[in-house]
Design an enzyme around this catalytic site. Structure first.
Site, PDB file in Angstrom:
ATOM      1  N   ASP A  10       4.133  -4.416  -7.433  1.00 20.85           N
ATOM      2  CA  ASP A  10       3.500  -3.222  -6.848  1.00 20.85           C
ATOM      3  C   ASP A  10       4.044  -1.944  -7.490  1.00 20.85           C
ATOM      4  O   ASP A  10       3.482  -0.872  -7.272  1.00 20.85           O
ATOM      5  CB  ASP A  10       3.714  -3.182  -5.319  1.00 20.85           C
ATOM      6  N   LYS A  35       4.217  12.471  -2.406  1.00 18.03           N
ATOM      7  CA  LYS A  35       5.075  11.367  -1.967  1.00 18.03           C
ATOM      8  C   LYS A  35       6.044  11.888  -0.909  1.00 18.03           C
ATOM      9  O   LYS A  35       6.799  12.824  -1.168  1.00 18.03           O
ATOM     10  CB  LYS A  35       5.840  10.785  -3.158  1.00 18.03           C
ATOM     11  N   GLY A  41       2.684   3.579   1.509  1.00 15.25           N
ATOM     12  CA  GLY A  41       3.233   3.750   2.850  1.00 15.25           C
ATOM     13  C   GLY A  41       3.729   5.163   3.103  1.00 15.25           C
ATOM     14  O   GLY A  41       3.969   5.558   4.238  1.00 15.25           O
ATOM     15  N   ARG A  42       3.939   5.882   2.012  1.00 16.66           N
ATOM     16  CA  ARG A  42       4.407   7.267   2.170  1.00 16.66           C
ATOM     17  C   ARG A  42       3.875   8.156   1.051  1.00 16.66           C
ATOM     18  O   ARG A  42       4.439   9.209   0.766  1.00 16.66           O
ATOM     19  CB  ARG A  42       5.928   7.298   2.194  1.00 16.66           C
ATOM     20  N   GLY A  67       7.206   7.025   6.499  1.00 13.60           N
ATOM     21  CA  GLY A  67       6.292   7.821   5.670  1.00 13.60           C
ATOM     22  C   GLY A  67       6.962   8.979   4.944  1.00 13.60           C
ATOM     23  O   GLY A  67       6.289   9.796   4.315  1.00 13.60           O
ATOM     24  N   ARG A  72      -2.132  -0.441  -9.481  1.00  9.75           N
ATOM     25  CA  ARG A  72      -0.954  -1.244  -9.822  1.00  9.75           C
ATOM     26  C   ARG A  72      -1.347  -2.698 -10.053  1.00  9.75           C
ATOM     27  O   ARG A  72      -2.437  -3.112  -9.625  1.00  9.75           O
ATOM     28  CB  ARG A  72       0.038  -1.182  -8.642  1.00  9.75           C
ATOM     29  N   GLY A 115       0.835  -1.215   0.000  1.00 11.97           N
ATOM     30  CA  GLY A 115       0.000   0.000   0.000  1.00 11.97           C
ATOM     31  C   GLY A 115       0.855   1.244   0.000  1.00 11.97           C
ATOM     32  O   GLY A 115       2.078   1.185   0.141  1.00 11.97           O
TER      33      GLY A 115
END
Ligand code: AMP
Ligand code: MG
Length: 479
Positions: free
Chosen positions: A246, A107, A91-92, A120, A177, A89
């Site tokens: 991913d 991002k 994450g950041r 993050g 993705r 997922g």
């Protein structure tokens, strides 16, 4: 239209709650603008200078939301280095919503439900790389996510050393993705696969909306796009570095720039990612990894698509698309317009000769674009001359069969053989300056990255070959 006046929608939030986590960005301390891409702004319908927009920094920093924006992280799974990880997922990365067919995403803007052990954050070094590379890929005519702007900050971030946090605002027509499908398949949430496939068709393949067998046709499009993008990577000498499922966009565009590299000297088995000890994602493996990843996608889609039919489509489309896109570009790079039965042999001989000669891949083609029979200009940049000298003699004979004049051929070749690619040693120089708050080189690189076939004589230092010690180096995955 001004960037800070945009109105966003959030179609992804209309999906079931399992698809995302609503989360607010955590702002960085003392943010400042490093660079903005007005060219990317045009995609959003923004025609005012981004750096003059007084709302830009606050929006990138997540302190201020655009009208209609609701922030969230997306969940997905993925095969990382061949092993399945059921829950990854964003994450950041934090999504802000959509405008003009582009999904806006920050991002490096703090923790989400999917951050696991991560912080993050994204550091300045990797954010500069992602920002510039997104725009460079586009400049080279290769499908990619884009980057609107980049901010730096005074926030400390721990990596191998203390670094500063930064945020890139990325744009993409989709952030789904291969791994998004893998997530729902692994959870056994098969009804969600259909919901996601319909979302993807709507977002990326709208012409299939009412098609019979639309999921299978969607898969065929993904296969075609992925093969096309990877063929283009191979033509410019781009090594992605982390082709986990991913990091594979569902519409086949290039995303998630980490330890990527362009080849300096041509070395077909080059591995840019330092942590990739087995060379799974080496330059030469990329086409077959694309195929493997598409097999994993077929498996993830198998509850809603006939698996055997998907594999048949994969075999039918992948190799042929790859071959036709790759060979068309490579023959254009060689300046060959007509077809000759020995061209295939001449081409593979060239790659072997390049490897034997130890020569910069990009510089070779740029010099070949001005080749008039005088071999010294090319041979002078080889470490070993013989292999290319022999090849050039054969190339001379082949050119006699072409109908274009030398100057016509040169003009065409200069349009397909870039002068400027983002070489790692140059990027590194720009990063070191930026870490000392000098952003001039980042902005110069942005200019040549967006127009890589131009001459830019005043910026020629940006295309110099890498010094021996930094040729084809390996890069850390930490970012
Ligand atoms: P990547 O290798 O950058 O594609 O990242 C793989 C996964 O790790 C993704 O789910 C990322 O969102 C997550 N990730 C990478 N770096 C961080 C970080 N610093 N904090 C939180 N999550 C991260
Ligand atoms: Mg990623």
């Amino acid at each position: 239209m001004k960037f800070s006046s945009l109105k966003l929608t959030t179609p992804y939030l209309e999906l079931p709650a399992l698809f995302f986590d609503r989360v607010s960005p955590t702002p960085l301390h003392k943010p400042f603008l490093i660079s903005a891409s007005n060219d990317a702004g045009k995609l959003l319908g923004v025609d005012e200078n981004l750096s003059l927009d007084e709302g830009l920094i606050d929006i990138l920093n997540g302190k201020k939301l655009l009208e209609g924006s609701e922030s969230f992280a997306m969940c997905y799974a993925g095969h990382q280095f061949g092993y399945f990880v059921p829950r990854l997922g964003d994450g950041r990365a934090i999504n802000l919503g959509k405008v003009n067919g582009q999904n806006l995403q920050l991002k490096g803007s703090g923790l989400t439900l999917y951050s696991r052990q991560g912080d993050g954050r994204a550091v300045l070094r990797s954010s500069i790389r992602e920002y510039l590379m997104s725009e460079a890929m586009h400049g080279l005519g290769i499908s990619t996510s884009r980057a609107l702007a980049l901010i730096g900050s005074d926030t400390d971030v721990a990596r191998e050393r203390w670094e500063k946090g930064a945020i890139v605002l990325r744009l993409s027509p989709t952030w789904v993705r291969f791994g998004t499908f893998e997530y729902f398949n692994a959870k056994g949430e098969h009804d969600k696969l259909e919901v996601l496939a319909d979302y993807v068709i709507n977002e990326s393949f709208a012409h299939l909306k009412n098609a019979e067998d639309r999921y299978l046709k969607m898969y065929a499009e993904i296969v075609r796009n992925t093969a096309t993008t990877i063929a283009k990577w191979q033509s410019v000498g781009f090594n992605h570095g982390v082709m986990n499922t991913d990091n594979m966009s569902i519409d086949g565009r290039t995303i998630d720039y980490g330890p990527f590299a362009f080849l300096d000297d041509y070395e077909k088995d080059y591995v840019c990612n330092h942590t990739d000890r087995d060379g799974r994602y080496s330059f030469s493996n990329q086409p077959s990894i694309g195929h493997w990843n598409l097999t994993m996608l077929a498996r993830a889609l198998s509850p809603i698509v006939n698996y055997q039919s998907a594999l048949e489509i994969l075999d039918e489309i992948y190799g042929s698309t790859y071959e036709s896109v790759y060979s068309e570009i490579m023959y254009a790079k060689m300046g060959l317009e007509s077809e000759d039965e020995n061209d295939k042999e001449l081409f593979s001989w060239m790659l072997g000769a390049l490897e034997g000669a130890t020569i910069d891949y990009t510089l070779f083609f740029r010099k070949l674009s001005r080749y008039d029979g005088d071999k010294s200009d090319i041979l002078d940049i080889c470490v070993y001359r013989t292999s290319l000298e022999e090849w050039l003699a054969s190339y001379d004979k082949r050119l006699e069969k072409e109908s274009l004049t030398t100057s016509e051929r040169h003009e065409k070749m200069l349009q397909v053989n870039p002068k400027y690619i983002l070489k790692n040693h140059i990027l590194q120089e720009a990063i070191e300056k930026a870490e000392k708050h000098n952003f001039s080189m980042v902005n110069e690189l942005l200019k040549v990255a967006q127009t890589p076939f131009g001459e830019h004589t005043e910026l020629e230092y940006l295309c110099k070959a890498a010094p021996l010690e930094s040729k084809n180096i390996k890069l850390s995955c930490s970012s």
